[in-house]
Design a protein around this motif. Structure first.
Motif, PDB file in Angstrom:
ATOM      1  N   ARG A   1       4.270  -2.959   2.752  1.00 36.45           N
ATOM      2  CA  ARG A   1       3.692  -2.114   3.899  1.00 36.45           C
ATOM      3  C   ARG A   1       4.959  -0.684   2.287  1.00 36.45           C
ATOM      4  O   ARG A   1       4.955  -1.223   1.257  1.00 36.45           O
ATOM      5  CB  ARG A   1       4.564  -1.829   4.446  1.00 36.45           C
ATOM      6  N   ILE A   2       3.747  -0.213   1.717  1.00 38.64           N
ATOM      7  CA  ILE A   2       3.379   0.794   1.093  1.00 38.64           C
ATOM      8  C   ILE A   2       3.545   1.720   1.098  1.00 38.64           C
ATOM      9  O   ILE A   2       3.182   2.264   2.274  1.00 38.64           O
ATOM     10  CB  ILE A   2       2.601   0.160  -0.428  1.00 38.64           C
ATOM     11  N   SER A   3       3.393   2.945   0.565  1.00 34.95           N
ATOM     12  CA  SER A   3       3.967   4.275   0.811  1.00 34.95           C
ATOM     13  C   SER A   3       2.411   4.276   0.392  1.00 34.95           C
ATOM     14  O   SER A   3       1.861   4.563  -0.707  1.00 34.95           O
ATOM     15  CB  SER A   3       4.839   5.210  -0.374  1.00 34.95           C
ATOM     16  N   ALA A   4       1.092   4.933   1.258  1.00 37.34           N
ATOM     17  CA  ALA A   4       0.369   5.347   1.285  1.00 37.34           C
ATOM     18  C   ALA A   4      -0.295   6.697   0.798  1.00 37.34           C
ATOM     19  O   ALA A   4      -0.786   7.161  -0.633  1.00 37.34           O
ATOM     20  CB  ALA A   4      -0.813   5.486   2.589  1.00 37.34           C
ATOM     21  N   PRO A   5       0.601   7.415   0.466  1.00 41.62           N
ATOM     22  CA  PRO A   5       0.367   9.484   0.006  1.00 41.62           C
ATOM     23  C   PRO A   5       0.489   8.535  -1.729  1.00 41.62           C
ATOM     24  O   PRO A   5       0.395   8.986  -2.064  1.00 41.62           O
ATOM     25  CB  PRO A   5       1.830  10.048   1.343  1.00 41.62           C
ATOM     26  N   LEU A   6       2.376   7.694  -1.784  1.00 47.29           N
ATOM     27  CA  LEU A   6       2.391   7.602  -3.098  1.00 47.29           C
ATOM     28  C   LEU A   6       1.348   7.412  -4.130  1.00 47.29           C
ATOM     29  O   LEU A   6       1.271   7.014  -5.116  1.00 47.29           O
ATOM     30  CB  LEU A   6       3.977   7.369  -3.089  1.00 47.29           C
ATOM     31  N   ALA A   7       1.011   6.460  -3.168  1.00 41.78           N
ATOM     32  CA  ALA A   7       0.081   5.301  -4.326  1.00 41.78           C
ATOM     33  C   ALA A   7      -1.824   6.340  -4.387  1.00 41.78           C
ATOM     34  O   ALA A   7      -2.170   5.951  -5.226  1.00 41.78           O
ATOM     35  CB  ALA A   7      -0.847   3.675  -3.472  1.00 41.78           C
ATOM     36  N   VAL A   8      -1.747   6.482  -3.101  1.00 43.39           N
ATOM     37  CA  VAL A   8      -3.140   7.612  -3.161  1.00 43.39           C
ATOM     38  C   VAL A   8      -2.944   8.558  -4.580  1.00 43.39           C
ATOM     39  O   VAL A   8      -3.521   8.776  -5.445  1.00 43.39           O
ATOM     40  CB  VAL A   8      -3.418   8.496  -2.616  1.00 43.39           C
ATOM     41  N   ASP A   9      -1.844   9.229  -4.384  1.00 42.12           N
ATOM     42  CA  ASP A   9      -1.515  10.556  -5.372  1.00 42.12           C
ATOM     43  C   ASP A   9      -1.306   9.501  -6.880  1.00 42.12           C
ATOM     44  O   ASP A   9      -2.174   9.938  -8.308  1.00 42.12           O
ATOM     45  CB  ASP A   9      -0.206  10.932  -5.424  1.00 42.12           C
ATOM     46  N   MET A  10      -0.911   8.265  -6.890  1.00 40.11           N
ATOM     47  CA  MET A  10      -0.801   7.442  -7.916  1.00 40.11           C
ATOM     48  C   MET A  10      -2.531   7.424  -9.059  1.00 40.11           C
ATOM     49  O   MET A  10      -2.574   7.581  -9.827  1.00 40.11           O
ATOM     50  CB  MET A  10       0.013   6.554  -8.433  1.00 40.11           C
ATOM     51  N   MET A  11      -2.943   6.066  -8.068  1.00 37.55           N
ATOM     52  CA  MET A  11      -4.334   6.430  -8.079  1.00 37.55           C
ATOM     53  C   MET A  11      -5.474   7.500  -8.186  1.00 37.55           C
ATOM     54  O   MET A  11      -6.128   7.041  -9.415  1.00 37.55           O
ATOM     55  CB  MET A  11      -4.669   5.274  -6.736  1.00 37.55           C
ATOM     56  N   THR A  12      -4.983   8.566  -7.477  1.00 35.13           N
ATOM     57  CA  THR A  12      -6.314   9.066  -8.032  1.00 35.13           C
ATOM     58  C   THR A  12      -5.494   9.831  -9.479  1.00 35.13           C
ATOM     59  O   THR A  12      -6.639  10.561 -10.507  1.00 35.13           O
ATOM     60  CB  THR A  12      -5.806  11.012  -7.147  1.00 35.13           C
ATOM     61  N   ARG A  13      -4.624   9.951  -9.571  1.00 30.05           N
ATOM     62  CA  ARG A  13      -4.021  10.964 -11.007  1.00 30.05           C
ATOM     63  C   ARG A  13      -4.599   9.690 -12.407  1.00 30.05           C
ATOM     64  O   ARG A  13      -4.637   9.778 -13.241  1.00 30.05           O
ATOM     65  CB  ARG A  13      -2.342  10.541 -11.375  1.00 30.05           C
ATOM     66  N   PHE A  14      -4.403   8.524 -11.752  1.00 34.16           N
ATOM     67  CA  PHE A  14      -5.051   6.844 -12.717  1.00 34.16           C
ATOM     68  C   PHE A  14      -6.473   7.402 -13.013  1.00 34.16           C
ATOM     69  O   PHE A  14      -6.722   7.198 -14.491  1.00 34.16           O
ATOM     70  CB  PHE A  14      -4.584   5.876 -12.142  1.00 34.16           C
ATOM     71  N   LEU A  15      -7.371   8.095 -12.024  1.00 32.23           N
ATOM     72  CA  LEU A  15      -8.804   8.009 -12.449  1.00 32.23           C
ATOM     73  C   LEU A  15      -8.815   9.274 -13.345  1.00 32.23           C
ATOM     74  O   LEU A  15     -10.210   9.216 -14.306  1.00 32.23           O
ATOM     75  CB  LEU A  15      -9.009   7.827 -10.656  1.00 32.23           C
ATOM     76  N   ARG A  16      -8.063  10.081 -12.556  1.00 33.02           N
ATOM     77  CA  ARG A  16      -8.817  11.016 -13.232  1.00 33.02           C
ATOM     78  C   ARG A  16      -8.024  11.115 -14.996  1.00 33.02           C
ATOM     79  O   ARG A  16      -9.530  11.807 -15.808  1.00 33.02           O
ATOM     80  CB  ARG A  16      -7.397  12.561 -12.504  1.00 33.02           C
TER      81      ARG A  16
ATOM     82  N   PRO B   1       8.090   3.482 -16.455  1.00 35.64           N
ATOM     83  CA  PRO B   1       7.065   3.521 -15.382  1.00 35.64           C
ATOM     84  C   PRO B   1       7.635   3.414 -13.739  1.00 35.64           C
ATOM     85  O   PRO B   1       8.473   2.989 -13.393  1.00 35.64           O
ATOM     86  CB  PRO B   1       6.144   1.747 -15.943  1.00 35.64           C
ATOM     87  N   ALA B   2       6.294   4.060 -13.307  1.00 30.19           N
ATOM     88  CA  ALA B   2       6.763   4.156 -12.032  1.00 30.19           C
ATOM     89  C   ALA B   2       6.289   2.430 -11.435  1.00 30.19           C
ATOM     90  O   ALA B   2       4.586   2.046 -11.132  1.00 30.19           O
ATOM     91  CB  ALA B   2       5.473   5.129 -11.351  1.00 30.19           C
ATOM     92  N   ARG B   3       6.610   2.024 -10.306  1.00 28.48           N
ATOM     93  CA  ARG B   3       6.393   0.451  -9.861  1.00 28.48           C
ATOM     94  C   ARG B   3       7.767   0.118  -8.823  1.00 28.48           C
ATOM     95  O   ARG B   3       8.856   0.458  -9.255  1.00 28.48           O
ATOM     96  CB  ARG B   3       6.167  -0.067 -10.009  1.00 28.48           C
ATOM     97  N   PRO B   4       7.843  -0.269  -7.994  1.00 28.22           N
ATOM     98  CA  PRO B   4       7.156  -0.426  -6.819  1.00 28.22           C
ATOM     99  C   PRO B   4       6.568   0.850  -6.297  1.00 28.22           C
ATOM    100  O   PRO B   4       7.209   1.625  -6.245  1.00 28.22           O
ATOM    101  CB  PRO B   4       7.169  -1.760  -6.200  1.00 28.22           C
ATOM    102  N   VAL B   5       5.932   1.012  -5.050  1.00 24.08           N
ATOM    103  CA  VAL B   5       5.215   2.302  -4.189  1.00 24.08           C
ATOM    104  C   VAL B   5       5.612   1.509  -2.972  1.00 24.08           C
ATOM    105  O   VAL B   5       4.325   2.378  -1.591  1.00 24.08           O
ATOM    106  CB  VAL B   5       4.274   2.759  -4.607  1.00 24.08           C
ATOM    107  N   ARG B   6       7.154   1.425  -2.755  1.00 15.97           N
ATOM    108  CA  ARG B   6       7.181   0.569  -0.875  1.00 15.97           C
ATOM    109  C   ARG B   6       7.098   2.270  -0.493  1.00 15.97           C
ATOM    110  O   ARG B   6       6.935   2.150   0.909  1.00 15.97           O
ATOM    111  CB  ARG B   6       8.195  -0.136  -0.944  1.00 15.97           C
ATOM    112  N   GLY B   7       8.189   3.180  -1.680  1.00 14.90           N
ATOM    113  CA  GLY B   7       8.805   4.258  -0.322  1.00 14.90           C
ATOM    114  C   GLY B   7       8.424   6.003  -0.938  1.00 14.90           C
ATOM    115  O   GLY B   7       7.190   5.728  -1.426  1.00 14.90           O
ATOM    116  N   ASP B   8       8.394   6.959  -0.571  1.00 19.38           N
ATOM    117  CA  ASP B   8       8.192   8.510  -0.681  1.00 19.38           C
ATOM    118  C   ASP B   8       8.148   8.372  -2.456  1.00 19.38           C
ATOM    119  O   ASP B   8       7.360   9.343  -2.982  1.00 19.38           O
ATOM    120  CB  ASP B   8       8.416   9.255   0.098  1.00 19.38           C
ATOM    121  N   ARG B   9       8.785   7.447  -3.303  1.00 18.43           N
ATOM    122  CA  ARG B   9       9.098   7.435  -4.789  1.00 18.43           C
ATOM    123  C   ARG B   9       9.274   6.037  -5.218  1.00 18.43           C
ATOM    124  O   ARG B   9       9.672   5.483  -4.754  1.00 18.43           O
ATOM    125  CB  ARG B   9      10.398   8.486  -4.832  1.00 18.43           C
TER     126      ARG B   9
END
Lengths: 281, 291
Positions: free
Chosen positions: A13-28, B173-181
């Motif tokens: 399980r990951i935080s989808a909002p955080l991952a999406v925020d990071m992937m979006t910033r990464f792309l940009r 660096p930011a990782r991992p992305v398990r939680g909100d932060r």
């Protein structure tokens, strides 16, 4: 509970909002640094390229995005319909390029070409079209290979594995599903079994011989958590499964690396000439 | 008030020293306009972090003309910045500089240059050999660069050397992305809050943002007071300047209520460390010789 019995969904399980925020910033940022403001990618109707499309739509204005659908005559009509539903839902420009004439012309004299050869050729034909559109549009090619495929080598070198920037390459397939749900990828794409769609009734899981749930759980412990072979087997994973997956990861290392260069000088590209990729941007 | 600080959560341009000097001078001017007496930049702020072979190309001596405009800017406001330092014996270091009045007041060469996992610093950078507090016009300060803070001996030594303000320029660096932060952010914030409380010091965690070769730096810079409370912080991922004040009265109260620094038995620590060193290196141990 043994590690092999832990639910994959919870484990990965990951935080989808955080991952999406990071992937979006990464792309940009990576696209802008490379001097581009447009992106292009293949949209197959599958979940990986759908996620790439939804991320691109968050990162860039709609008119800076081009999705290319590249069906072959045996491709499932549902795939094209699903791809179209993504483009329409996002309101992004798309183009359909039928690869049947190119593929059939190439294999015209070779009716006995294996499914592997035909599949590889299709993947490379699609890559070639994307890079042509890249030049035509001044757009960077976005990759859509996930971590499970990359580790297992379940992709065609210089085909679907080719891209300039890949936002989802550090997400296992089951994590791509989590992100896809959060992004609002259409239901039919979430629900259907993943397939390279190179021939009828092909599915990834049939071809691989295991499910993404199972292999992602194993890869997570093997790769991310650095469990030894013994610890994995003690933890309840089948020894033959562990060995088969470990072997796949190992023998496909070449697909994840540039070609090997014969070292002759004191400063060899990739060996002791080591600059960041972002050096050149 | 001891000093008003500006923490610059910025995005350096990878490998462009001259361009980054210009960016720094602009940020310093903004901080000066906000009334700051000190402005702190992240780790390797003049070069970016993921340098690989660029480390050698970006290395500058402290006297290099290219960084002169930044030292000049320190006539207005004290500045802490990060650079790849080319030493007199031509070693490159991951260094942090405290500049004031147009000159270098203190140089900290990162002691712990991580070389594991995604990090390969010791491939390029030499290891710093000094952990020292120093005096400024407004107080006694210690600098620890990023990974230095993952070794509690570094803030310990700085604290025992009299630092009441610990400045920690970082590129985390930011990782991992398990939680909100990101997990790395959770650990960092826990660590700096704990250090502030245990060492009775202000801790400035100044982390960069931006993307390099796919790696995102999360920012979330924070100023922690000696009670362990975060009194100013920056958002994740965005460039920003955070301005806050350090107050001697807060240090006085904290150290009156919990005088841990005063109570520290340095002699016990030293004799036990000496014993451990003697056991580890036998009679061959000479203080300072084992590198």
């Amino acid at each position: 509970m043994r590690i092999a019995d832990r639910p994959t969904e919870e484990l990965l399980r990951i935080s989808a909002p955080l991952a999406v925020d990071m992937m979006t910033r990464f792309l940009r940022e990576e696209v802008a640094k490379a001097g581009f403001s447009r992106v292009v990618f293949g949209l197959s109707g599958g979940i990986d390229s759908a996620v790439a499309a939804y991320l691109a739509a968050r990162a860039f204005p709609r008119d800076r995005i081009l999705a290319v659908m590249m069906p072959y005559r045996t491709s499932s009509p549902a795939s094209l319909a699903d791809a179209r539903s993504v483009a329409e839902d996002l309101g992004i420009p798309f183009e359909v390029v039928d690869i049947t004439p190119m593929i059939d012309a190439f294999f015209a004299g070779e009716p006995g070409a294996s499914a592997l050869r035909r599949g590889n050729k299709m993947a490379r034909e699609r890559m070639s079209i994307l890079y042509d559109r890249s030049a035509r549009e001044g757009a960077l090619v976005i990759g859509t290979s996930n971590k499970t495929e990359l580790l297992l080598g379940y992709g065609t070198q210089f085909g679907d594995l080719a891209s300039a920037v890949n936002p989802i390459g550090d997400l296992y397939k089951t994590q791509v599903r989590q992100v896809a749900r959060y992004l609002g990828v259409p239901r039919p794409i979430l629900d259907k079994p993943p397939s390279a769609d190179l021939w009828q009734d092909q599915t990834d899981e049939k071809e691989l011989g295991f499910t993404y749930e199972d292999v992602d759980r194993l890869l997570y412990f093997m790769i991310d958590e650095r469990y030894s072979r013994d610890a994995l087997i003690r933890g309840g994973f089948d020894a033959a499964f562990v060995d088969a997956v470990a072997r796949r990861v190992r023998i496909n290392q070449y697909k994840r690396r540039p070609p090997v260069i014969c070292k002759l000088s004191s400063r060899t590209i990739g060996v002791d000439f080591r600059y960041p990729r972002d050096w050149g941007v | 008030m001891l000093v008003r600080v500006g923490m610059v959560q910025m995005r350096p341009v990878l490998g462009d020293v001259a361009g980054n000097v210009r960016l720094h001078v602009e940020w310093v001017e903004r901080a000066a306009e906000a009334g700051c007496g000190l402005v702190v930049f992240p780790e390797l702020s003049l070069t970016g972090y993921g340098l690989k072979d660029l480390a050698y190309d970006c290395a500058r001596t402290l006297e290099d003309e290219e960084i002169r405009p930044l030292l000049e800017a320190s006539r207005r406001v004290d500045v802490v910045f990060g650079m790849v330092e080319l030493s007199r014996d031509y070693t490159v270091y991951n260094s942090a500089v405290y500049a004031s009045g147009g000159a270098v007041v203190h140089l900290h060469r990162k002691v712990y240059v991580p070389t594991y996992g995604m990090f390969e610093e010791n491939r390029h950078f030499g290891r710093g050999k000094q952990i020292r507090a120093f005096d400024t016009a407004w107080g006694r300060v210690g600098i620890m660069v990023c990974e230095d803070a993952w070794h509690p001996s570094v803030p310990y030594v700085l604290s025992q050397d009299g630092a009441t303000v610990l400045i920690c320029p970082s590129a985390s660096p930011a990782r991992p992305v398990r939680g909100d932060r990101p997990g790395s952010q959770e650990i960092w914030h826990r660590a700096v809050r704990m250090y502030a409380q245990l060492f009775g010091a202000y801790v400035l965690f100044v982390n960069r943002v931006g993307v390099e070769d796919g790696v995102l730096f999360y920012g979330a810079s924070a100023l922690v007071d000696p009670f362990g409370e975060v009194i100013a912080s920056a958002p994740m991922f965005d460039e920003t300047l955070v301005v806050a004040e350090l107050d001697g009265e807060v240090l006085r109260r904290s150290r009156s209520l919990t005088p841990l620094a005063r109570e520290e038995q340095l002699d016990v620590t030293f004799s036990e460390l000496s014993r451990i060193m003697a056991q580890r290196y036998g009679g061959r141990w000479i203080p300072g010789a084992h590198r």
